[in-house]
Scaffold this motif. Structure first.
Motif, mmCIF file in Angstrom:
data_model
loop_
_atom_site.group_PDB
_atom_site.id
_atom_site.type_symbol
_atom_site.label_atom_id
_atom_site.label_comp_id
_atom_site.label_asym_id
_atom_site.label_seq_id
_atom_site.Cartn_x
_atom_site.Cartn_y
_atom_site.Cartn_z
ATOM 1 N N ASP A 180 -4.877 -5.726 7.929
ATOM 2 C CA ASP A 180 -4.639 -6.440 6.678
ATOM 3 C C ASP A 180 -3.886 -5.582 5.664
ATOM 4 O O ASP A 180 -4.008 -4.368 5.630
ATOM 5 C CB ASP A 180 -5.974 -6.874 6.048
ATOM 6 C CG ASP A 180 -6.737 -7.837 6.931
ATOM 7 O OD1 ASP A 180 -6.094 -8.693 7.543
ATOM 8 O OD2 ASP A 180 -7.972 -7.719 7.000
ATOM 9 N N LYS A 181 -3.126 -6.265 4.815
ATOM 10 C CA LYS A 181 -2.541 -5.607 3.646
ATOM 11 C C LYS A 181 -3.573 -5.696 2.523
ATOM 12 O O LYS A 181 -4.070 -6.776 2.213
ATOM 13 C CB LYS A 181 -1.241 -6.295 3.235
ATOM 14 C CG LYS A 181 -0.071 -5.991 4.151
ATOM 15 C CD LYS A 181 1.223 -6.585 3.643
ATOM 16 C CE LYS A 181 1.223 -8.092 3.759
ATOM 17 N NZ LYS A 181 2.524 -8.681 3.332
ATOM 18 N N ILE A 182 -3.885 -4.559 1.941
ATOM 19 C CA ILE A 182 -4.916 -4.493 0.904
ATOM 20 C C ILE A 182 -4.345 -3.760 -0.305
ATOM 21 O O ILE A 182 -3.608 -2.786 -0.158
ATOM 22 C CB ILE A 182 -6.182 -3.773 1.421
ATOM 23 C CG1 ILE A 182 -6.700 -4.441 2.700
ATOM 24 C CG2 ILE A 182 -7.277 -3.786 0.363
ATOM 25 C CD1 ILE A 182 -7.890 -3.736 3.326
ATOM 26 N N GLY A 183 -4.675 -4.250 -1.486
ATOM 27 C CA GLY A 183 -4.268 -3.597 -2.722
ATOM 28 C C GLY A 183 -5.466 -3.391 -3.640
ATOM 29 O O GLY A 183 -6.583 -3.818 -3.333
ATOM 30 N N LEU A 184 -5.236 -2.724 -4.764
ATOM 31 C CA LEU A 184 -6.333 -2.390 -5.674
ATOM 32 C C LEU A 184 -5.907 -2.615 -7.123
ATOM 33 O O LEU A 184 -4.902 -2.049 -7.582
ATOM 34 C CB LEU A 184 -6.750 -0.930 -5.464
ATOM 35 C CG LEU A 184 -7.822 -0.370 -6.395
ATOM 36 C CD1 LEU A 184 -9.138 -1.124 -6.236
ATOM 37 C CD2 LEU A 184 -8.036 1.115 -6.130
ATOM 38 N N VAL A 185 -6.656 -3.462 -7.828
ATOM 39 C CA VAL A 185 -6.484 -3.673 -9.269
ATOM 40 C C VAL A 185 -7.747 -3.174 -9.962
ATOM 41 O O VAL A 185 -8.862 -3.432 -9.493
ATOM 42 C CB VAL A 185 -6.248 -5.162 -9.591
ATOM 43 C CG1 VAL A 185 -6.393 -5.428 -11.096
ATOM 44 C CG2 VAL A 185 -4.874 -5.593 -9.116
ATOM 45 N N ILE A 186 -7.586 -2.446 -11.068
ATOM 46 C CA ILE A 186 -8.750 -1.982 -11.824
ATOM 47 C C ILE A 186 -8.656 -2.521 -13.250
ATOM 48 O O ILE A 186 -7.559 -2.760 -13.776
ATOM 49 C CB ILE A 186 -8.863 -0.439 -11.827
ATOM 50 C CG1 ILE A 186 -7.609 0.195 -12.396
ATOM 51 C CG2 ILE A 186 -9.139 0.071 -10.420
ATOM 52 C CD1 ILE A 186 -7.683 1.711 -12.503
ATOM 53 N N PHE A 194 -14.935 -0.879 3.740
ATOM 54 C CA PHE A 194 -14.319 -2.193 3.946
ATOM 55 C C PHE A 194 -12.859 -2.036 4.360
ATOM 56 O O PHE A 194 -12.375 -2.724 5.262
ATOM 57 C CB PHE A 194 -14.431 -3.007 2.656
ATOM 58 C CG PHE A 194 -13.856 -4.391 2.743
ATOM 59 C CD1 PHE A 194 -14.574 -5.430 3.316
ATOM 60 C CD2 PHE A 194 -12.590 -4.662 2.237
ATOM 61 C CE1 PHE A 194 -14.045 -6.706 3.396
ATOM 62 C CE2 PHE A 194 -12.050 -5.933 2.311
ATOM 63 C CZ PHE A 194 -12.783 -6.961 2.892
ATOM 64 N N ILE A 195 -12.144 -1.140 3.722
ATOM 65 C CA ILE A 195 -10.731 -0.885 4.059
ATOM 66 C C ILE A 195 -10.611 -0.399 5.497
ATOM 67 O O ILE A 195 -9.718 -0.826 6.243
ATOM 68 C CB ILE A 195 -10.126 0.134 3.078
ATOM 69 C CG1 ILE A 195 -10.027 -0.484 1.681
ATOM 70 C CG2 ILE A 195 -8.757 0.603 3.548
ATOM 71 C CD1 ILE A 195 -9.738 0.518 0.575
ATOM 72 N N HIS A 208 -3.299 2.419 4.612
ATOM 73 C CA HIS A 208 -4.654 2.492 4.072
ATOM 74 C C HIS A 208 -5.050 3.901 3.669
ATOM 75 O O HIS A 208 -5.979 4.077 2.875
ATOM 76 C CB HIS A 208 -5.640 1.905 5.082
ATOM 77 C CG HIS A 208 -5.468 0.424 5.272
ATOM 78 N ND1 HIS A 208 -6.196 -0.319 6.176
ATOM 79 C CD2 HIS A 208 -4.653 -0.467 4.641
ATOM 80 C CE1 HIS A 208 -5.829 -1.579 6.108
ATOM 81 N NE2 HIS A 208 -4.890 -1.690 5.186
ATOM 82 N N ALA A 209 -4.384 4.902 4.202
ATOM 83 C CA ALA A 209 -4.678 6.279 3.789
ATOM 84 C C ALA A 209 -4.285 6.481 2.327
ATOM 85 O O ALA A 209 -5.028 7.089 1.543
ATOM 86 C CB ALA A 209 -3.945 7.267 4.689
ATOM 87 N N VAL A 210 -3.115 5.961 1.965
ATOM 88 C CA VAL A 210 -2.672 6.048 0.573
ATOM 89 C C VAL A 210 -3.601 5.239 -0.325
ATOM 90 O O VAL A 210 -3.991 5.683 -1.418
ATOM 91 C CB VAL A 210 -1.219 5.536 0.446
ATOM 92 C CG1 VAL A 210 -0.827 5.392 -1.031
ATOM 93 C CG2 VAL A 210 -0.258 6.491 1.151
ATOM 94 N N LEU A 211 -3.960 4.044 0.130
ATOM 95 C CA LEU A 211 -4.850 3.175 -0.640
ATOM 96 C C LEU A 211 -6.189 3.863 -0.913
ATOM 97 O O LEU A 211 -6.688 3.860 -2.052
ATOM 98 C CB LEU A 211 -5.065 1.859 0.103
ATOM 99 C CG LEU A 211 -6.095 0.892 -0.479
ATOM 100 C CD1 LEU A 211 -5.682 0.450 -1.877
ATOM 101 C CD2 LEU A 211 -6.276 -0.309 0.438
ATOM 102 N N LYS A 212 -6.774 4.466 0.103
ATOM 103 C CA LYS A 212 -8.071 5.125 -0.066
ATOM 104 C C LYS A 212 -7.953 6.347 -0.982
ATOM 105 O O LYS A 212 -8.889 6.658 -1.726
ATOM 106 C CB LYS A 212 -8.636 5.514 1.309
ATOM 107 C CG LYS A 212 -9.114 4.321 2.125
ATOM 108 C CD LYS A 212 -9.584 4.734 3.511
ATOM 109 C CE LYS A 212 -10.807 5.608 3.448
ATOM 110 N NZ LYS A 212 -11.325 5.943 4.789
#
Length: 338
Positions: free
Chosen positions: A135-141, A128-129, A156-160
């Protein structure tokens, strides 16, 4: 120089057919010159070295014709009205802020997905990323508590990379859906760079921990214009679920009922203008993310621009130079040449 000529277009390209006259005129000139040359018969005793040498002026007079032909060719080009054109696109992209809110509780290791619920979720999150470059995408767990694994970013490389590092057991076990949702909203509400804000909340259980009630968090999301898509992950019926950790660190599994608070997840989605989905296997989870991707498209506007400029002047100047050279030679050096 080649780029300049590649950018030239003609308003009246049909006039360029007149350039075919140039080789015809050259052929006529050569033909007339060869047949107009007188033949001189010399007696055999006449020595070769006594033959007068041809003057350079006789060769130079052919240049007059060459200058005239070049000038005519350039005048034909001018009549065709040359123009240079420069085209470009102005692309305006309006991305979407998206917070992926991921359950990492122990039950996410259940084996009704391959290799597990959390493994399948991480895989579709990654795809999906990749499909959302603008888009700006973030991650909450979240499990018993919630925290931000990655704030909104276009890197997105850092995000993944951070997505790949998540696993069960990072925080106290449990299912704090309200805390996870509230944390995601707090990361979105202060970003005014985009008009559309979305949360994708994925869980496989029932809210049993946390300091914020799920519907309270949903109300906050609605107040800030955040749309929430909720996904319940788990097969219908029973699934092999971890129930204990053995001394060697391995999980002990048992066949347990799958319990998902679908009514709550549906209510959260309805309150915020989103949609609730149920994923029962890897394929259905993948299709859910594909559907969300289609519903939440970034706005991209393309405008084409073309700038044109008249380019006859360089051709006119060069044609004038050739005509002037012909005139100067004809009335100076070559004045006495027949």
């Amino acid at each position: 120089m080649m780029d300049y000529f590649n950018s030239i277009t003609f308003v009246h390209p049909g006039f360029l057919w007149l350039l075919l006259l140039i080789p015809l005129l050259v052929t006529y000139y050569v033909f007339r010159h060869n047949f107009a040359t007188a033949e001189i018969l010399m007696p055999s005793p006449f020595m070769q070295e006594e033959i007068p040498k041809t003057s350079y002026k006789n060769y130079l007079r052919h240049a007059l014709f060459g200058f005239r032909m070049l000038a005519i060719a350039l005048l034909i080009v001018i009549i065709a009205k040359p123009q240079s054109s420069m085209s470009w696109k102005n692309i305006t992209s309006e991305g979407i802020d998206i917070m992926i809110t991921q359950d990492i509780s122990g039950s996410m290791l259940s084996k009704d997905f391959n290799p597990s619920r959390i493994g399948a979720a991480k895989k579709v999150d990654s795809s999906f990323i990749d499909d959302r470059p603008d888009d700006k995408i973030g991650l909450v767990i979240f499990s018993g508590q919630a925290f931000t694994q990655c704030p909104l970013t276009t890197d997105h490389a850092v995000l993944k990379n951070l997505l790949g590092q998540i696993h069960t057991g990072m925080v106290e076990d449990g299912t704090a859906i309200g805390d996870g949702l509230a944390t995601a909203v707090s990361r979105l509400k202060d970003d005014n760079s985009t008009k559309s804000k979305v949360i994708i909340l994925l869980t496989d259980g029932v809210n049993n921990m946390g300091s914020v009630a799920p519907l309270t968090a949903a109300g906050i999301a609605k107040a800030f214009g955040v749309r929430v898509y909720t996904i319940g992950v788990g097969t219908m019926g029973k699934a092999m679920t971890p129930v204990a950790v053995m001394p060697n660190g391995q999980y002990q599994y048992a066949l347990m009922d799958v319990e998902i608070d679908e009514a709550l997840l549906r209510q959260i989605a309805d309150m915020t203008g989103g949609k609730y989905f149920r994923a029962t296997d890897n394929e259905s989870l993948k299709k859910i993310y594909t559907e969300i991707d289609k519903m939440e498209k970034s706005k991209i506007t393309e405008r084409d621009y073309t700038d044109r400029a008249e380019e006859f002047l360089p051709f006119a100047v060069i044609a004038g130079i050739f005509l002037l050279l012909e005139l100067l030679l004809k009335n100076s050096i070559l004045r006495t040449v027949p």
